[in-house]
Design an enzyme around this catalytic site. Structure first.
Site, mmCIF file in Angstrom:
data_model
loop_
_atom_site.group_PDB
_atom_site.id
_atom_site.type_symbol
_atom_site.label_atom_id
_atom_site.label_comp_id
_atom_site.label_asym_id
_atom_site.label_seq_id
_atom_site.Cartn_x
_atom_site.Cartn_y
_atom_site.Cartn_z
ATOM 1 N N CYS A 1 27.503 -67.520 -17.513
ATOM 2 C CA CYS A 1 26.087 -67.181 -17.376
ATOM 3 C C CYS A 1 25.905 -66.331 -16.127
ATOM 4 C CB CYS A 1 25.241 -68.444 -17.271
ATOM 5 S SG CYS A 1 23.462 -68.127 -17.393
ATOM 6 N N CYS B 1 21.385 -71.088 -11.680
ATOM 7 C CA CYS B 1 20.642 -72.346 -11.525
ATOM 8 C C CYS B 1 21.566 -73.382 -10.881
ATOM 9 C CB CYS B 1 20.168 -72.844 -12.879
ATOM 10 S SG CYS B 1 19.167 -71.619 -13.750
ATOM 11 N N CYS C 1 22.406 -81.076 -22.010
ATOM 12 C CA CYS C 1 21.896 -79.875 -21.324
ATOM 13 C C CYS C 1 22.556 -79.702 -19.971
ATOM 14 C CB CYS C 1 20.408 -79.984 -21.027
ATOM 15 S SG CYS C 1 19.343 -79.889 -22.417
HETATM 16 N N1 SAH Z 1 19.567 -69.987 -19.974
HETATM 17 C C1 SAH Z 1 18.674 -70.627 -20.877
HETATM 18 C C2 SAH Z 1 19.347 -71.550 -21.886
HETATM 19 C C3 SAH Z 1 20.441 -72.495 -21.391
HETATM 20 S S1 SAH Z 1 20.060 -73.958 -20.511
HETATM 21 C C4 SAH Z 1 17.609 -71.368 -20.118
HETATM 22 O O1 SAH Z 1 17.699 -71.444 -18.913
HETATM 23 O O2 SAH Z 1 16.653 -71.828 -20.741
HETATM 24 C C5 SAH Z 1 19.249 -75.089 -21.537
HETATM 25 C C6 SAH Z 1 18.357 -76.039 -20.764
HETATM 26 O O3 SAH Z 1 19.097 -77.027 -20.016
HETATM 27 C C7 SAH Z 1 17.485 -75.334 -19.734
HETATM 28 O O4 SAH Z 1 16.184 -75.822 -19.814
HETATM 29 C C8 SAH Z 1 18.134 -75.755 -18.428
HETATM 30 O O5 SAH Z 1 17.249 -75.630 -17.368
HETATM 31 C C9 SAH Z 1 18.546 -77.155 -18.732
HETATM 32 N N2 SAH Z 1 19.561 -77.700 -17.812
HETATM 33 C C10 SAH Z 1 20.504 -77.024 -17.156
HETATM 34 N N3 SAH Z 1 21.274 -77.870 -16.434
HETATM 35 C C11 SAH Z 1 20.793 -79.112 -16.665
HETATM 36 C C12 SAH Z 1 21.184 -80.419 -16.234
HETATM 37 N N4 SAH Z 1 22.222 -80.585 -15.451
HETATM 38 N N5 SAH Z 1 20.467 -81.467 -16.689
HETATM 39 C C13 SAH Z 1 19.432 -81.281 -17.540
HETATM 40 N N6 SAH Z 1 19.026 -80.086 -17.984
HETATM 41 C C14 SAH Z 1 19.694 -79.011 -17.556
#
Ligand code: SAH
Length: 346
Positions: free
Chosen positions: A114, A118, A339
């Site tokens: 990616c 984040c 997620c």
């Molecule tokens: N890049 C896109 C899709 C991938 S992430 C986006 O950001 O929407 C899918 C979801 O999982 C997103 O809402 C992201 O914020 C969330 N996410 C990422 N890491 C996570 C974690 N460790 N625990 C819970 N949700 C998480």
């Protein structure tokens, strides 16, 4: 030296028809082959039994069919399945099948790694290697549809672009894949059953609105306060909330589609009344739904799920303000399929 053959699935139906004409054959042969490639997901030219042997050989001489391979399949105690998907160049992405009583949802990847950063997400630790091609996205869906039929005796019902990658940073290929997934010449699924999830790329949200796409949009918000959001999602400095909001207002005006926000409540980060008030204010311009998702730890101990009380405070405040809220429990945690856990342990 062997010349590099072209991936036949990079061709549109029109291009395939033209190719057959250029070979002195009939254009409709292109339709037949197209059907084999997409609707029937043929893995080899030899499988195309209504095409003559000579024609199949001719195709073999010109093209390859690059198919994904599910290298490893893990099953969670809650029924969730995670596929490690090997691409033709050896790179690996993951996709997840999430079963409920009534649905099977495919969570698919749009990029290898990616490009966003984040801080709470395992995928962000991988370098973005490349975008997935439309056929690589399509194949993930087909693989999960097959698994759904095999293990749950029903076809796939929903798709979420919440796997690895940022779909709006691979916009064209994601749209091409969705086109194939929804076309009767592909899987014939309804776009209403597809959710594209984005961290929020304002320009691309506007473009989607202009193109009047029919699928739903989810935005990973996590904070409606710039300072906080930038600290956990650093690209927010480039795409601040003001721009995101303006793009979402535009999206709503054009599509009249409700916006879904994904939101994790973390201890000491956004578990305050001030944070939830900012969220309410941010959502106000359009009918909204907030999915409060459970945090899935990614082994660094930096982020922690907020208390039940904080989540409850969010739920109550949002509901009081007419915003739909769901509290999501994670699925597939034991196999790192939840997620943000994709690519956690490879
Ligand atoms: N890049 C896109 C899709 C991938 S992430 C986006 O950001 O929407 C899918 C979801 O999982 C997103 O809402 C992201 O914020 C969330 N996410 C990422 N890491 C996570 C974690 N460790 N625990 C819970 N949700 C998480």
């Amino acid at each position: 030296m062997e010349t590099k053959k072209k991936d036949i699935r990079a061709l549109t139906k029109e291009q395939l028809r033209d190719f057959f004409v250029s070979q002195g054959d009939k254009a409709f042969r292109g339709n037949q082959v197209y059907e084999w490639l997409w609707q029937k997901s043929a893995h080899s030219f030899d499988a195309m039994t209504n095409i003559s042997k000579e024609t199949r050989q001719m195709l073999e001489d010109h093209f390859v069919i690059n198919h994904i391979r599910v290298d490893q399949m893990q099953r969670s105690s809650d029924g969730t399945i995670k596929n490690a998907v090997r691409l033709h160049d050896g790179l690996v992405v993951e996709s997840v099948l999430i079963p409920t009583q009534t649905r099977t949802t495919a969570c698919v990847s749009s990029q290898v790694g990616c490009s966003l950063d984040c801080r709470f997400c395992a995928t962000a630790r991988l370098k973005r290697m490349r975008n997935l091609n439309p056929d690589e996205i399509y194949d993930q869906v087909v693989a999960i549809d097959n698994e759904s039929r095999l293990y749950f005796d029903r076809p796939l019902s929903n798709i979420v672009f919440m796997g690895m990658g940022e779909p709006l940073m691979n916009y064209n290929n994601v749209l091409k894949a969705i086109e194939k997934i929804t076309s009767p010449e592909g899987l014939g699924m309804s776009p209403k059953r597809i959710v594209v999830s984005t961290s929020g790329v304002p320009k691309m949200i506007k473009k989607m609105a202009d193109e009047e796409v029919k699928f739903s949009l989810a935005v990973s918000l996590h904070s409606a306060i710039d300072e906080v959001r930038t600290s956990i999602m650093p690209f927010n400095a480039t795409f601040p909330l003001k721009d995101l909001r303006e793009a979402l207002e535009y999206w709503y005006q054009k599509t009249k589609n409700r916006i879904t926000y994904e939101y994790v409540v973390w201890k000491g980060i956004n578990d305050t009344q001030e944070a939830v008030d900012a969220l309410v204010k941010f959502c106000r311009f359009a009918p909204s739904k907030v999915n409060l998702i459970e945090y899935n730890p990614i082994d660094d101990g930096e982020f922690q799920q907020a208390s039940e009380a904080a989540v409850e405070m969010y739920k109550k405040t949002l509901e009081r303000n007419g915003i739909t809220v769901t509290v999501r429990r994670s699925r597939g945690k034991d196999i790192d399929a939840a997620c943000g856990q994709l690519a956690n342990k490879q």
